[in-house]
Design an enzyme around this catalytic site. Structure first.
Site, short mmCIF file in Angstrom:
data_model
loop_
_atom_site.label_atom_id
_atom_site.label_comp_id
_atom_site.label_asym_id
_atom_site.label_seq_id
_atom_site.Cartn_x
_atom_site.Cartn_y
_atom_site.Cartn_z
N SER A 240 -120.19 44.47 31.59
CA SER A 240 -120.73 43.34 32.38
C SER A 240 -121.73 43.87 33.39
O SER A 240 -121.62 45.02 33.82
CB SER A 240 -119.60 42.65 33.15
OG SER A 240 -119.13 43.50 34.19
N ASP A 241 -122.71 43.05 33.76
CA ASP A 241 -123.44 43.40 34.97
C ASP A 241 -122.41 43.33 36.10
O ASP A 241 -121.36 42.70 35.97
CB ASP A 241 -124.62 42.46 35.22
CG ASP A 241 -125.61 43.09 36.21
OD1 ASP A 241 -125.22 44.07 36.88
OD2 ASP A 241 -126.75 42.60 36.33
N TRP A 242 -122.72 44.01 37.19
CA TRP A 242 -121.72 44.19 38.25
C TRP A 242 -121.35 42.85 38.88
O TRP A 242 -122.11 42.27 39.63
CB TRP A 242 -122.27 45.17 39.28
CG TRP A 242 -121.89 46.60 39.02
CD1 TRP A 242 -121.34 47.48 39.93
CD2 TRP A 242 -121.99 47.35 37.80
NE1 TRP A 242 -121.09 48.70 39.33
CE2 TRP A 242 -121.47 48.65 38.04
CE3 TRP A 242 -122.44 47.05 36.50
CZ2 TRP A 242 -121.41 49.64 37.05
CZ3 TRP A 242 -122.37 48.04 35.52
CH2 TRP A 242 -121.86 49.30 35.81
N GLY A 243 -120.18 42.37 38.50
CA GLY A 243 -119.73 41.08 39.03
C GLY A 243 -120.11 39.90 38.16
O GLY A 243 -119.98 38.76 38.58
#
Ligand code: BGC
Length: 777
Positions: A240-243
């Protein structure tokens, strides 16, 4: 079971056995990070944590406390030009070498995966992160990013191709829904990802924050599994992208293997609960854990032997790359290169000559091993050139995030600079300050700051000659001031050696060779995407469809300041002897088989060495579907000595002459005229020819709502329909009836004939019989 130890690193062969020995809770825990930058270890089985770090154009390994917006210092690493600059090289070889160096630094710092590159399209010049992206053209972005990924991964570490997909703006990036039609997605927003996945198998793909057509990318099974793995054969891990995770369980089932950063155990517990409740099959967790451990094993093998690298050699490569990224937009009166023997005539103006703007802000921010300004580079050459800052720059005061808006101070600095420039050759360093473009927000206009524009105008009014050196991560408009200046060198963000590279180019020690990977429109309002940018109420509608970048500017016929592909150098090139061979496309022609073979001779007709970049564009003048007037389908950077000629061959695959068909949901080749154009930019195409592309007719399956014209394309079915309609069928025949009527009736769905009283014999039942024989039900 023998657990790998510190001396026997985990290998990929160990993974199935290790997964079989993990508890459900351990497998679920592996599906998210341990913290900001590392994966979850499993100590009892000797499974180590591996580190992943930003960012595309250099390593951002934070030594102390971690955060992902670059607030805390990271270890020194070579800061190469960000992707906007690298892409302007149009040179696969240079980019590959930069990739190899990035890979060596990643490995040398015991990091397993470098989080990049980003290949999102530059839909709008305003996207705050355009400096991290390659191009407005998917073919160029995909080709170049493939070499970057290949180069990095050749050093035994991984990459993360991001941000998958349709993350084309920073406004509302964590929840906006990009509303994009199927063909536009397939032809514009996905191909760069596809090219890199199929060509270089990045170890990981990073999903984007946003939604696509209402579904978060992080939980979209169509995107993460059907397209990425099914259509393209991706073998790695999706992170995932961060968050970016919204619903972790849905995401896992959709194909999101690893959540980053850690969810502090919250989502691990949800995964376990979903399996225990029978809502998620444990095999999904096994598969994700297998992919995570495969990445961990590959990384562990690499970092077990990190190796060393030569910091000075990488700085030299950063310098070379920066000389290749700069695009010489104009050079009237051959004002460039400057003659060092006449340095006494020069004045350097602009704080950016002393305080370079060399990379973008946000998660990609690198702590450079060195930083060379243009003033440093001039001093190294013992050139004593007067300098005047001309404007305030927050970075110069160590406050890059701030807007230093002090019109009076700017006016004072400007007056000094203008006085010094009178009658001289002024070299003006202007551009976008750090605060103007960044990850996390978009620009709201594409002009230079007012103080910079005023400086350019006032200096160029009094100077003998004016050379403008631009530093910006995304295109700026030049139409308001460019007529007054003699030369413009667009250096983008040049990385840590941007200053020495600019000076080498200005003095002719190196020749500019960059070409625009993004158009420079006359005005922002010429860009069709701006009609729907950045959207509202959580939605951005990509209403311009295929028509981003030069595709849109060419389709509307807008003038541009500088077209896609443009770039001058200190010599001239001639393109001649175009030869085009086209193979017939048959059912057995594979997607990657060459269909169009183009050869062209490129000659250096000037007196200096230089790099030519012949570009091949294809157009489909009489297409049944919407098309951009031309699309890039080939290019090659060719270094040529004065007088030297080279025969350059460019091939286009079946896929390169295909479009996405929204009826069959696949790539199809439309037979017919194919316009082949070769030249130095998208609007400088001296060699043009039209050839016939022979291919089977496009399938137009008949269905209940097919029109008269569509039935006419199927001779056998049409004959049966005419006989079923009886004498009334004459009205559909331009030769027998009224041609205007026939043209009007051609658009009628045949099903209407059964209900509008046109025919006594084509009853609904008779029509159903015809459909059963000739069409889809
Ligand atoms: C960015 C990514 C980056 C990640 C880790 C995110 O905010 O969008 O590009 O890799 O942070 O820093």
């Amino acid at each position: 079971m023998t657990a790998p130890t510190a001396t026997t690193p985990l290998t990929v062969a160990d993974v199935p056995r290790l997964v079989a020995g993990l508890t459900l809770a351990e497998k679920a825990a592996l599906c998210s990070g341990q913290d900001f930058w590392t994966t979850q270890p499993v100590d009892r089985l000797g499974i180590p944590a591996v580190m992943v770090t930003d960012g595309p154009h250099g390593l951002r390994k934070q030594a102390g406390a971690s955060d992902h917006v670059g607030l805390n210092e990271s270890v020194p690493a070579t800061c190469f030009p960000p992707a906007a600059g690298l892409a302007s090289t149009w040179d696969r070889g240079v980019i590959r070498r930069v990739g190899e160096a990035l890979g060596a630094e990643t490995r040398g710092n015991a990091v397993g995966v470098l989080l990049g590159p980003g290949v999102n399209m530059k839909r709008s010049p305003l996207c705050g992160r355009n400096f991290e992206y390659f191009s407005e053209d998917p073919f160029l972005a995909g080709e170049l990013a493939t070499d970057l990924v290949d180069g990095i991964q050749s050093r035994g570490v991984g990459t993360s191709l991001k941000h998958f997909a349709a993350n084309n703006q920073e406004t509302d990036r964590m929840r906006v829904s990009a509303e994009i039609d199927e063909r536009t997605l397939r032809e514009i927003y996905l191909p760069a990802f596809e090219r890199v996945v199929t060509g270089a198998q990045p170890w990981t793909v990073m999903c984007s924050y946003n939604k696509i057509n209402g579904t978060y990318a992080s939980q979209d099974p169509w995107l993460l599994t059907d397209v990425l793995r099914g259509d393209w054969g991706f073998e790695g891990l999706v992170v995932s992208d961060w968050g970016a995770v919204d619903d972790r369980v849905t995401g896992l089932a959709a194909g999101l293997d690893l959540e980053m950063p850690s969810s502090a155990g919250v989502n691990d517990a949800r995964i376990v609960a979903a399996v225990e409740a029978g809502e998620l099959d444990e095999s999904v967790v096994d598969l994700a854990a297998t992919r995570v451990l495969t990445m961990v094993a590959r990384a562990a093998e690499a970092v077990a032997e990190p190796g060393t690298y030569d910091v000075a050699a990488h700085h030299a490569l950063a310098h070379e790359a920066a000389t290749r990224t700069a695009v010489l937009l104009k050079n009237d009166h051959a004002v460039l290169p400057l003659d060092p023997a006449r340095a006494g005539d020069l004045v350097v103006i602009g704080e950016m000559a002393r305080t370079p703007r060399y990379q973008g802000a946000g998660s990609s921010q690198v702590n450079p091993t060195r930083l060379v300004s243009a003033l440093d580079a001039l001093a190294e050459r013992d050139l004593d050139v007067p300098f005047h800052p001309g404007y305030l720059l927050a970075e110069a005061a160590g406050k890059p995030g701030q807007d230093r808006d002090d019109a009076d101070a700017d006016a004072t600095l400007r007056a000094e600079a203008v006085a010094a420039a009178a009658g001289r050759t002024a070299v003006l360093f202007v551009g976008l300050p750090a605060v103007a473009e960044s990850e996390g927000y978009d620009r709201d206009h594409m002009e230079l700051p007012e103080a910079h524009v005023a400086l350019v105008r006032e200096v160029s009014a009094v100077a003998r000659r004016t050379v403008v050196v631009l530093s910006n991560g995304s295109a700026v408009t030049v139409s308001g001031w460019q007529d007054g200046v003699d030369a413009i060198l667009e250096t983008w963000l040049g990385g840590q050696a941007s200053g020495s590279a600019a000076v080498a180019l200005l003095l002719g020690e190196a020749a500019p060779s960059g070409r625009l990977a993004e158009s420079i429109p006359v005005a922002l309002s010429d860009v069709p995407a701006q009609l729907n940018f950045p959207g509202e109420n959580g939605t951005v509608r990509y209403g311009e469809g295929l028509f981003i970048g030069y595709r849109g500017l060419d389709a509307t016929g807008a003038d541009v300041s500088y077209p896609f592909g443009h770039g001058l150098t200190y010599t001239t090139f001639d393109h001649s002897d175009l030869a085009v061979d086209v193979d017939e496309v048959t059912a057995s022609t594979a997607a990657q088989d060459a269909v169009v073979r183009v050869a062209v001779t490129v000659t250096n007709t000037g007196e200096r060495a230089g790099v030519a970049v012949p570009q091949l564009y294809l157009g489909r003048p009489a297409s049944a579907v919407a098309r951009a007037p031309r699309e890039l389908r080939g290019f090659e950077a060719v270094a040529l000595e004065p007088g030297e000629s080279r025969r350059v061959e460019l091939t286009v695959s079946r896929r390169g002459v295909s479009h996405w068909d929204t009826v069959t949901h696949g790539w199809v080749v439309e037979p017919g005229a194919l316009e082949v154009a070769v030249g130095a930019s998208s609007r400088d195409l001296p060699l043009v020819t039209t050839v016939e592309l022979v291919a089977p007719p496009l399938p137009t399956p008949l269905h209940r709502y097919s029109t008269v014209a569509e039935w006419q394309q199927h001779p056998e079915a049409w004959e049966a329909l005419v006989s079923a309609i009886g004498p009334a069928a004459q009205m559909f025949d331009a030769a027998q009836g009224d041609p205007a009527h026939a043209a009007m009736f051609a658009a009628i769905p045949v099903v209407k004939v059964t209900t509008m009283g046109f025919s006594d014999t084509l009853t609904p039942e008779a029509f159903d019989d015809l459909l059963a024989t000739y069409g889809e039900a």
